[in-house]
Design an enzyme around this catalytic site. Structure first.
Site, PDB file in Angstrom:
ATOM      1  N   PRO A 167      18.657  -9.113 -12.885  1.00 40.42           N
ATOM      2  CA  PRO A 167      18.396 -10.487 -12.456  1.00 40.42           C
ATOM      3  C   PRO A 167      19.684 -11.229 -12.138  1.00 40.42           C
ATOM      4  O   PRO A 167      20.733 -10.968 -12.738  1.00 40.42           O
ATOM      5  CB  PRO A 167      17.688 -11.112 -13.666  1.00 40.42           C
ATOM      6  CG  PRO A 167      18.112 -10.281 -14.832  1.00 40.42           C
ATOM      7  CD  PRO A 167      18.299  -8.894 -14.302  1.00 40.42           C
ATOM      8  N   ASP A 168      19.603 -12.135 -11.172  1.00 40.86           N
ATOM      9  CA  ASP A 168      20.756 -12.993 -10.932  1.00 40.86           C
ATOM     10  C   ASP A 168      20.777 -14.086 -11.993  1.00 40.86           C
ATOM     11  O   ASP A 168      20.003 -14.059 -12.957  1.00 40.86           O
ATOM     12  CB  ASP A 168      20.750 -13.559  -9.507  1.00 40.86           C
ATOM     13  CG  ASP A 168      19.553 -14.474  -9.239  1.00 40.86           C
ATOM     14  OD1 ASP A 168      18.856 -14.859 -10.207  1.00 40.86           O
ATOM     15  OD2 ASP A 168      19.316 -14.810  -8.073  1.00 40.86           O
ATOM     16  N   PHE A 169      21.644 -15.065 -11.839  1.00 44.00           N
ATOM     17  CA  PHE A 169      21.795 -16.068 -12.883  1.00 44.00           C
ATOM     18  C   PHE A 169      20.933 -17.307 -12.655  1.00 44.00           C
ATOM     19  O   PHE A 169      20.390 -17.868 -13.598  1.00 44.00           O
ATOM     20  CB  PHE A 169      23.271 -16.498 -12.988  1.00 44.00           C
ATOM     21  CG  PHE A 169      24.134 -15.461 -13.634  1.00 44.00           C
ATOM     22  CD1 PHE A 169      24.353 -15.464 -15.005  1.00 44.00           C
ATOM     23  CD2 PHE A 169      24.712 -14.453 -12.881  1.00 44.00           C
ATOM     24  CE1 PHE A 169      25.145 -14.502 -15.613  1.00 44.00           C
ATOM     25  CE2 PHE A 169      25.501 -13.477 -13.472  1.00 44.00           C
ATOM     26  CZ  PHE A 169      25.715 -13.503 -14.837  1.00 44.00           C
ATOM     27  N   ARG A 170      20.786 -17.746 -11.404  1.00 45.72           N
ATOM     28  CA  ARG A 170      20.311 -19.102 -11.165  1.00 45.72           C
ATOM     29  C   ARG A 170      18.949 -19.220 -10.500  1.00 45.72           C
ATOM     30  O   ARG A 170      18.475 -20.331 -10.277  1.00 45.72           O
ATOM     31  CB  ARG A 170      21.350 -19.866 -10.327  1.00 45.72           C
ATOM     32  CG  ARG A 170      22.695 -19.944 -11.042  1.00 45.72           C
ATOM     33  CD  ARG A 170      23.765 -20.638 -10.213  1.00 45.72           C
ATOM     34  NE  ARG A 170      25.051 -20.548 -10.878  1.00 45.72           N
ATOM     35  CZ  ARG A 170      25.460 -21.343 -11.854  1.00 45.72           C
ATOM     36  NH1 ARG A 170      24.681 -22.330 -12.260  1.00 45.72           N
ATOM     37  NH2 ARG A 170      26.640 -21.181 -12.423  1.00 45.72           N
ATOM     38  N   ASN A 186      30.504  -9.816 -10.353  1.00 51.84           N
ATOM     39  CA  ASN A 186      29.569  -9.060 -11.181  1.00 51.84           C
ATOM     40  C   ASN A 186      30.272  -8.283 -12.286  1.00 51.84           C
ATOM     41  O   ASN A 186      31.404  -7.811 -12.118  1.00 51.84           O
ATOM     42  CB  ASN A 186      28.753  -8.109 -10.312  1.00 51.84           C
ATOM     43  CG  ASN A 186      27.888  -8.855  -9.313  1.00 51.84           C
ATOM     44  OD1 ASN A 186      27.616 -10.037  -9.497  1.00 51.84           O
ATOM     45  ND2 ASN A 186      27.472  -8.187  -8.262  1.00 51.84           N
ATOM     46  N   ASP A 208      28.415  -5.757 -13.824  1.00 48.47           N
ATOM     47  CA  ASP A 208      27.482  -4.643 -14.041  1.00 48.47           C
ATOM     48  C   ASP A 208      28.086  -3.275 -13.750  1.00 48.47           C
ATOM     49  O   ASP A 208      27.482  -2.243 -14.039  1.00 48.47           O
ATOM     50  CB  ASP A 208      26.201  -4.836 -13.221  1.00 48.47           C
ATOM     51  CG  ASP A 208      26.467  -5.101 -11.740  1.00 48.47           C
ATOM     52  OD1 ASP A 208      27.354  -4.441 -11.164  1.00 48.47           O
ATOM     53  OD2 ASP A 208      25.786  -5.971 -11.161  1.00 48.47           O
ATOM     54  N   HIS A 267      35.477 -11.344 -12.774  1.00 43.37           N
ATOM     55  CA  HIS A 267      34.994 -11.831 -14.062  1.00 43.37           C
ATOM     56  C   HIS A 267      34.966 -10.736 -15.124  1.00 43.37           C
ATOM     57  O   HIS A 267      34.218 -10.816 -16.092  1.00 43.37           O
ATOM     58  CB  HIS A 267      33.613 -12.474 -13.885  1.00 43.37           C
ATOM     59  CG  HIS A 267      33.671 -13.729 -13.073  1.00 43.37           C
ATOM     60  ND1 HIS A 267      32.560 -14.318 -12.505  1.00 43.37           N
ATOM     61  CD2 HIS A 267      34.721 -14.533 -12.729  1.00 43.37           C
ATOM     62  CE1 HIS A 267      32.925 -15.410 -11.845  1.00 43.37           C
ATOM     63  NE2 HIS A 267      34.229 -15.545 -11.965  1.00 43.37           N
TER      64      HIS A 267
END
Length: 279
Positions: free
Chosen positions: A24-27, A98, A100, A117
């Site tokens: 899933p994305d964040f927003r 990302n 991941d 990040h």
């Protein structure tokens, strides 16, 4: 690109490139990561990635980290399209928000990748930065334990960059890369997190910027668009596939996917059989 005018392409990506891999994305309202954090008992969604909150209570992040650790998801067409840019000698660098690890998993070389990040690949003390074995950190977290620093006894965490922490040194390659770029490709990002979001404004004014995204974001919300800015909106995997087809690369991308998936499956089978061989 077909005429050979783009030889130093910089790619900027966010969580949207991994949703096709099941992450899933964040927003996104309802389905995004930030919309589903009630069970972690955090005061506001972003606090789960806030270093001050982590210092006081690392357990919510560790609970979430169990589902975020690499290994449960595979790269998708978008990741392999970026690798194809590299294979064709056109990728200067890809900058991703990302954590991941799918860029590495699909075969994008370390020297072409900036994980702005951080990632789960390494771990260290969040206070004194003493390195800690990443496999031991993962084992503790997966067993609902808090890995602690042998030097200062503070909580250890994967080297994912939290709000309030410094960006990795490699991030600052941007000061060399973006002025060299002759095409900026932006995909799957909300361009809301600074200083990453402002990177897209550091290419030369004459450089084309192409946004492939679900929604217009950042400078691409302005009307009229800056000259040399281009926007295509929709499902990102569909957009990237159309882009590859326009370039005549679709078969190249799909063949690379098949080869890499076969290699990963073979490696996985070998790893599963090792304990039996040793016994």
């Amino acid at each position: 690109m077909k005429l050979g005018r783009c030889k130093n392409i910089v790619v900027v990506t966010g969580a949207g490139i991994s949703t096709a891999s099941g992450i899933p994305d964040f927003r996104t309202p309802g389905t995004g990561l930030y919309a589903n954090l009630e069970k972690y008992n955090v005061p506001y969604p972003e606090s789960i990635f806030n270093i001050d909150f982590f210092t006081n209570d690392p357990l919510p992040f560790f609970s979430l980290a169990k589902s975020l650790y690499p290994g449960n998801h595979r790269p998708n067409y978008i990741h392999y399209f970026i690798r194809t840019l590299h294979q064709k000698g056109l990728l200067l660098r890809t900058y991703t928000q990302n954590i991941d690890g799918l860029e590495k998993l699909c075969g994008i070389p370390e020297d072409k990748l900036v994980e702005a990040h951080g990632s789960f690949a390494t771990a260290s003390c969040h206070l004194c930065y003493t390195p800690y074995p990443s496999d031991e950190a993962k084992e503790a977290i997966m067993n609902d334990q808090v890995p602690t620093c042998s030097f200062c006894a503070a909580a250890v965490k994967p080297d994912v960059v939290f709000f309030g922490e410094d960006l990795p040194q490699k991030y600052f390659l941007n000061s060399e890369d973006f002025p060299k770029a002759d095409l900026l490709l932006i995909m799957g990002t909300s361009l809301q997190i600074e200083p990453f979001a402002s990177l897209v404004n550091t290419v030369r004014p004459s450089v084309p910027r192409l946004l492939l995204n679900r929604d217009p974001v950042g400078p691409f919300t302005k009307v009229p668009l800056r000259k040399k800015d281009y926007v295509e909106l929709g499902d990102l995997e569909d957009l990237v596939r159309r882009f590859a087809q326009m370039l005549g690369w679709n078969e190249d991308v799909e063949e690379m996917m098949r080869a890499q998936e076969a290699a990963m499956s073979s490696t996985s089978l070998c790893q599963q059989s090792e304990p039996q061989t040793r016994s």
